[in-house]
Design a protein around this motif. Structure first.
Motif, short mmCIF file in Angstrom:
data_model
loop_
_atom_site.label_atom_id
_atom_site.label_comp_id
_atom_site.label_asym_id
_atom_site.label_seq_id
_atom_site.Cartn_x
_atom_site.Cartn_y
_atom_site.Cartn_z
N MET A 104 0.82 -1.20 0.00
CA MET A 104 0.00 0.00 0.00
C MET A 104 0.86 1.26 0.00
N LEU A 107 1.87 1.71 -3.54
CA LEU A 107 0.76 2.14 -4.39
C LEU A 107 0.43 3.62 -4.17
N THR A 108 0.37 4.04 -2.91
CA THR A 108 -0.10 5.39 -2.62
C THR A 108 0.98 6.45 -2.82
N GLN A 286 -2.40 1.80 -10.81
CA GLN A 286 -2.57 2.39 -9.48
C GLN A 286 -4.05 2.64 -9.16
N GLU A 287 -4.74 3.34 -10.02
CA GLU A 287 -6.14 3.68 -9.76
C GLU A 287 -7.00 2.42 -9.71
N LEU A 290 -6.20 0.31 -6.40
CA LEU A 290 -6.73 0.96 -5.20
C LEU A 290 -8.26 0.87 -5.16
N ASP A 294 -10.51 -1.26 -2.24
CA ASP A 294 -11.56 -0.61 -1.45
C ASP A 294 -12.80 -1.49 -1.29
#
Length: 325
Positions: A104, A107-108, A286-287, A290, A294
């Motif tokens: 994470m 990714l972020t 990435q988008e 993520l 969620d």
């Protein structure tokens, strides 16, 4: 393969490719990336880049293939759990937490390769501690059996990979677990007061294709050329061969040799972040990843890893019984 479950896992990626879509069906619809596919704790290691800097990351991408991002994470965590009594001091949940924290973060915050210079002090200390003894390394290389009947194209590639004009000895060797049946040839030479080595290994399509009707494309070079990877200047795909340099500083950090839980956690987090580096090489990953995370339940990785650990242990037990007959 009968020695322990982790070796069995490494040697049987084709079995993983068969079982994972069946046992982790809820993860199969996750966004697809160019994945390592055969990801496990023992295919992370060191190499030198064009600047001579020590780099750490995934150094074995023979089975690279487009897959749901979840496959790499489940397999990586499963391999760590299977290390078990050989030295891992972390529970399944802590293994998954460490890997996902690193993933994470990657990714972020975005991709950042592991250059072991100004940053990553703990990882650098572990890597430098694991570098092989040069004298022992080269004595083992020198003891390898002399090769015969080396294919002409392999011979030409090895000669071109060495400094010009060197005389060399051709050897064969066995290494790894899943690629034991592939041809390997090694050229050993004395260069400017020290030994150098180049190796070619036969390339093959990913075992993912064993369960798929997709064309037999090879994605090895695609993953090496990922925009978020610091290249090893000696490693590349040429015709039907994987070409690379062998040297004492091309080694891995052995998780089982690390005694402190805090250091094991650092290494697993780094593995998770490096996995994110690789996945982010796929455009738009990435988008999409993520967004997918969620919607997943909180403990999806733990549940899936527990399932795959049980399946691997079952297969391993049956294999050992078969081999004892």
């Amino acid at each position: 393969m009968t020695s322990n479950p982790l070796v069995f896992l490494r040697a049987t990626f084709y079995r993983w490719a068969q079982l994972w879509p069946q046992l982790c069906e809820s993860l199969a619809d996750a966004p697809e990336v160019l994945a390592v596919a055969d990801l496990h704790i023992e295919n992370f290691g060191n190499w030198r880049d064009l600047e001579g800097r020590l780099i750490w990351g995934v150094n074995d991408v023979d089975e690279a293939h487009p897959l749901p991002y979840t496959s790499d994470l489940v397999r990586l965590a499963t391999s760590a759990v299977l290390l078990g009594e050989r030295g891992l001091k972390m529970s399944l949940s802590r293994v998954c937490d460490a890997i996902m924290l690193g993933y994470m973060k990657g990714l972020t915050r975005g991709p950042r390769p592991f250059v072991l210079a100004e940053r990553h002090r703990k990882l650098r200390k572990m890597a430098l501690g694991e570098l092989r003894n040069p004298k022992l390394f080269w004595s083992r290389m020198d003891a390898l059996p002399t090769a015969s009947d080396v294919p002409a194209d392999a011979l030409a590639i090895l000669a071109a990979a060495l400094p010009a004009g060197l005389s060399y000895r051709l050897c064969t060797r066995q290494a790894g677990e899943g690629s034991l049946g592939r041809q390997r040839f090694l050229a050993l030479a004395d260069y400017a007061g020290g030994m150098v080595a180049r190796e070619v290994k036969a390339v093959a399509p990913s075992a993912v294709l064993w369960q798929s009707k997709a064309p037999a494309s090879i994605f090895y070079q695609n993953l090496l050329d990922s925009p978020h990877r610091v290249k090893d200047p000696y490693v590349h795909l040429q015709d039907r061969w994987i070409v690379r340099r062998l040297a004492p500083d091309c080694s891995r950090i052995d998780l089982s040799a690390i005694t402190a839980v805090s250091d094991q956690t650092v290494l697993l987090k780094s593995m998770g972040r490096e996995t994110a580096n690789i996945h982010l090489g796929t455009v738009g990953a990435q988008e999409r990843i993520l967004g997918d995370l969620d919607r997943r339940m909180r403990y999806w990785l733990e549940v899936s890893v527990e399932c795959m650990v049980d399946a691997c242990l079952k297969d391993f037990g049956q294999w050992r019984k078969h081999m004892k007959r």
